[in-house]
Design a protein around this motif. Structure first.
Motif, mmCIF file in Angstrom:
data_model
loop_
_atom_site.group_PDB
_atom_site.id
_atom_site.type_symbol
_atom_site.label_atom_id
_atom_site.label_comp_id
_atom_site.label_asym_id
_atom_site.label_seq_id
_atom_site.Cartn_x
_atom_site.Cartn_y
_atom_site.Cartn_z
ATOM 1 N N SER A 185 0.847 -1.211 0.000
ATOM 2 C CA SER A 185 0.000 0.000 0.000
ATOM 3 C C SER A 185 0.875 1.253 0.000
ATOM 4 O O SER A 185 1.935 1.271 0.627
ATOM 5 C CB SER A 185 -0.847 0.081 1.269
ATOM 6 N N GLU A 186 0.370 2.294 -0.639
ATOM 7 C CA GLU A 186 1.097 3.576 -0.633
ATOM 8 C C GLU A 186 0.731 4.356 0.626
ATOM 9 O O GLU A 186 -0.455 4.623 0.870
ATOM 10 C CB GLU A 186 0.680 4.422 -1.845
ATOM 11 N N VAL A 187 1.733 4.700 1.409
ATOM 12 C CA VAL A 187 1.500 5.585 2.553
ATOM 13 C C VAL A 187 2.390 6.810 2.351
ATOM 14 O O VAL A 187 3.600 6.679 2.136
ATOM 15 C CB VAL A 187 1.805 4.892 3.897
ATOM 16 N N LEU A 188 1.786 7.978 2.383
ATOM 17 C CA LEU A 188 2.535 9.211 2.149
ATOM 18 C C LEU A 188 2.682 9.945 3.473
ATOM 19 O O LEU A 188 1.697 10.138 4.190
ATOM 20 C CB LEU A 188 1.786 10.074 1.123
ATOM 21 N N MET A 189 3.899 10.297 3.780
ATOM 22 C CA MET A 189 4.156 10.915 5.088
ATOM 23 C C MET A 189 4.990 12.160 4.948
ATOM 24 O O MET A 189 5.788 12.288 4.022
ATOM 25 C CB MET A 189 4.893 9.930 5.990
ATOM 26 N N GLU A 190 4.803 13.055 5.930
ATOM 27 C CA GLU A 190 5.633 14.257 5.967
ATOM 28 C C GLU A 190 7.090 13.839 6.178
ATOM 29 O O GLU A 190 7.364 12.851 6.847
ATOM 30 C CB GLU A 190 5.193 15.128 7.156
ATOM 31 N N GLU A 191 8.001 14.611 5.640
ATOM 32 C CA GLU A 191 9.435 14.357 5.838
ATOM 33 C C GLU A 191 10.066 15.614 6.429
ATOM 34 O O GLU A 191 10.032 16.653 5.773
ATOM 35 C CB GLU A 191 10.092 14.004 4.496
ATOM 36 N N VAL B 198 6.275 3.349 2.070
ATOM 37 C CA VAL B 198 6.162 4.675 2.694
ATOM 38 C C VAL B 198 6.971 5.688 1.885
ATOM 39 O O VAL B 198 8.170 5.504 1.685
ATOM 40 C CB VAL B 198 6.640 4.646 4.159
ATOM 41 N N SER B 199 6.301 6.746 1.397
ATOM 42 C CA SER B 199 7.016 7.760 0.610
ATOM 43 C C SER B 199 7.022 9.086 1.353
ATOM 44 O O SER B 199 5.991 9.527 1.848
ATOM 45 C CB SER B 199 6.327 7.980 -0.739
ATOM 46 N N PRO B 200 8.223 9.697 1.429
ATOM 47 C CA PRO B 200 8.322 10.987 2.121
ATOM 48 C C PRO B 200 7.894 12.145 1.223
ATOM 49 O O PRO B 200 8.212 12.156 0.026
ATOM 50 C CB PRO B 200 9.815 11.072 2.449
ATOM 51 N N ALA C 269 14.562 9.658 4.215
ATOM 52 C CA ALA C 269 15.268 9.636 2.929
ATOM 53 C C ALA C 269 16.645 10.291 3.049
ATOM 54 O O ALA C 269 17.060 11.049 2.173
ATOM 55 C CB ALA C 269 14.424 10.342 1.873
ATOM 56 N N GLY C 270 17.345 10.022 4.152
ATOM 57 C CA GLY C 270 18.661 10.636 4.340
ATOM 58 C C GLY C 270 18.521 12.141 4.371
ATOM 59 O O GLY C 270 17.566 12.669 4.938
ATOM 60 N N ASP C 271 19.460 12.859 3.712
ATOM 61 C CA ASP C 271 19.348 14.322 3.755
ATOM 62 C C ASP C 271 18.755 14.890 2.462
ATOM 63 O O ASP C 271 18.789 16.095 2.235
ATOM 64 C CB ASP C 271 20.703 14.962 4.091
ATOM 65 N N LYS C 272 18.176 14.003 1.633
ATOM 66 C CA LYS C 272 17.665 14.437 0.323
ATOM 67 C C LYS C 272 16.630 15.561 0.458
ATOM 68 O O LYS C 272 16.673 16.562 -0.249
ATOM 69 C CB LYS C 272 17.038 13.225 -0.385
#
Ligand code: PLP
Length: 481
Positions: free
Chosen positions: A203-209, A226-228, A443-446
């Motif tokens: 499932s796609e979960v979109l979260m604040e980064e 999980v996508s930032p 996502a590291g420092d991206k």
């Protein structure tokens, strides 16, 4: 008098001898009288031992003859014996969820040492829990007689849900029916129920980064993708949301965790429209909106939602205590049944006496008075922290997220991200607990705006004096560089 200890000891000797093959199936045992005399215990002890071993299937007795080792015992080599070496875990199967959970690196819950000054986010001051009031009302709730004690409804006490309905309208302008409210064991259980009911592997979960680790790790354990998504000073950057169907978005719009921005009204509308268009759920985690200093808390996404997309989460962890494990969900009508059923399967219901205490606190007005008092105390602590940072820390420091909540973010511009562990260790060596912001980035420092060392500094658990002293000492640790 027969000693339970000696019965257990003698039983264990027999079991071990039978397992080891020293006593073989069918072998006759000593008479009770002879064994009692050999072992120097009473005859009644031996009678109890034999009865116990008969009930466990180790020995058999027949009227008029001596007890003997059971004929039906498995071969000693195959019989179960306590083994010193556990069976390797890979030979037993964990579920896919179990394997993912086992592989996660969960933060260890820190122990706060008595003389340490710990800027631990999530801690609140011991004196900010209304102990005496709680005890008085808890006693009353406990003494209320019921016809019998049975489980309560999974959705929680009607008294609390009714009081919360009024409170949410007064405090947050959030209008809902009592049926939409489910009481849970803290926001974490609300997040866990959402993950189990709305997310599956892939499932796609979109979260604040950056984001709240307690939520991200839960979705990862479910196997979600999980996508930032970047946040700026207006919160989640909605124009960066992909057009994926049936995704879930987790946001902290009233006070972005951890950076502190407040989602603007235009972004809120944009997010709601995006969710409706793509048939997505939005989790609105309103974890600390009671602590907005100066201005009134902003309108919730839930109250702007006309499509039934928003699942609202609230908690008593900041206003009362994180140790209570009490929070609540406000659900779109169509999700009420499934959440109620999942809650019942999880733990039947949240402990009832605690719920009744909070209901009474809200009903009497004491809860809102308590929040006002604690908000004032935390406003003072926040001011002391900012002043101490300006006074003691090096000039090249940026402070972020000061308008609300119980923590701030401090960027140390003279230090690299890689310096954080060293800084933390040096501070720890002189009794100061500080916490890096880095684990909150997935996502590291991206997508990290500030590429320097950053700290999340909670202040609610400390006194103003400790805060001042703590920052002065932190400055020493920094200057040791
Ligand atoms: C973003 C966020 N959500 C929720 C919580 C509180 O969770 P709980 O109610 O499980 O204590 C916290 C606590 O630290 C938090 O930072």
């Amino acid at each position: 008098m027969q000693k339970i200890g000696s019965v257990q000891r003698v039983c264990e000797i027999f079991r071990l001898k039978i397992h080891a093959g020293e006593l073989s199936p069918g072998e006759k045992l000593s008479s009770t009288r002879a064994l009692a005399s050999d072992l120097g215990v009473s005859r009644s002890t031996v009678v109890t031992v034999y009865e116990q071993l008969v009930s466990e299937g180790y020995i058999e007795t027949a009227h008029g003859s001596r007890a003997r080792v059971s004929l039906n015992l498995p071969h000693p080599a195959k019989a179960h014996r306590p083994s010193l070496k556990p069976i390797p875990s890979e030979q037993r199967k964990l579920s896919a969820y179990g394997r993912r959970t086992s592989a996660l690196k969960l933060p260890v819950t820190p122990e706060i040492k008595p003389r340490e000054i710990n800027f631990l986010y999530g801690a609140i001051a011991d004196e900010d829990f209304p102990r005496l009031m709680w005890r008085k009302i808890y006693n009353q709730a406990l003494m209320k007689r019921q016809s019998s004690l049975y489980y309560a409804a999974p959705e929680g006490a009607a008294e609390l849900r009714s009081e919360l309905q009024g409170y949410l309208l007064r405090a947050r302008g959030l209008s809902c029916s009592q049926e939409q409210i489910i009481i849970v064991q803290g926001a974490q259980q609300a997040i866990d129920l959402c993950a189990r009911l709305l997310v599956e592997p892939g499932s796609e979960v979109l979260m604040e980064e950056p984001c709240y680790l307690g939520a991200r790790l839960n979705f990862e354990a479910m196997g979600a993708n999980v996508s930032p998504i970047t946040v700026d000073e207006q919160g989640l950057m909605c124009d960066q949301l992909p057009n994926v169907k049936n995704a879930l978005v987790y946001v902290t719009p009233s006070h972005q965790f951890p950076l502190g921005s407040v989602m603007s009204i235009s972004r809120r509308r944009e997010l709601l429209a995006w969710a409706a268009r793509n048939r997505c759920w939005i989790i609105e985690d309103d974890y600390d909106s009671e602590f907005r200093y100066g201005l009134k808390p902003v309108q919730t996404l839930q109250s702007l939602d006309v499509d039934g997309s928003v699942i609202y989460i609230g908690t008593f962890s900041k206003t009362l205590s994180p140790q209570l494990r009490l929070g609540y969900l406000v659900l779109p009508a169509e999700l009420v049944k499934v959440f109620r059923q999942a809650k019942q399967l999880t733990d039947r219901h949240t402990p009832s006496p605690d719920q009744l205490v909070i209901a009474q606190l809200i009903q009497s007005g004491a809860y809102e008075r308590h929040i006002r008092r604690v908000r004032r105390a935390n406003e003072t602590k926040r001011a002391v922290l900012i002043e101490a940072i300006q006074k003691f820390l090096p000039k090249r420091v940026e402070v972020e997220g000061t308008a609300s909540g119980l923590h701030i973010v401090v960027w140390l511009e003279d230090f690299q991200i890689e310096d954080e562990p060293n800084l933390i260790a040096r501070a720890k060596a002189i009794g100061i607990g500080i916490w890096s912001i880095t684990p909150l980035y997935s996502a590291g420092d991206k997508l990290r705006r500030k590429k320097c060392a950053g700290l999340v500094m909670g202040y609610a658990g400390l006194t103003p004096t400790e805060i001042k002293k703590g920052v002065a000492r932190l400055a020493q640790a920094i200057q040791q560089n």
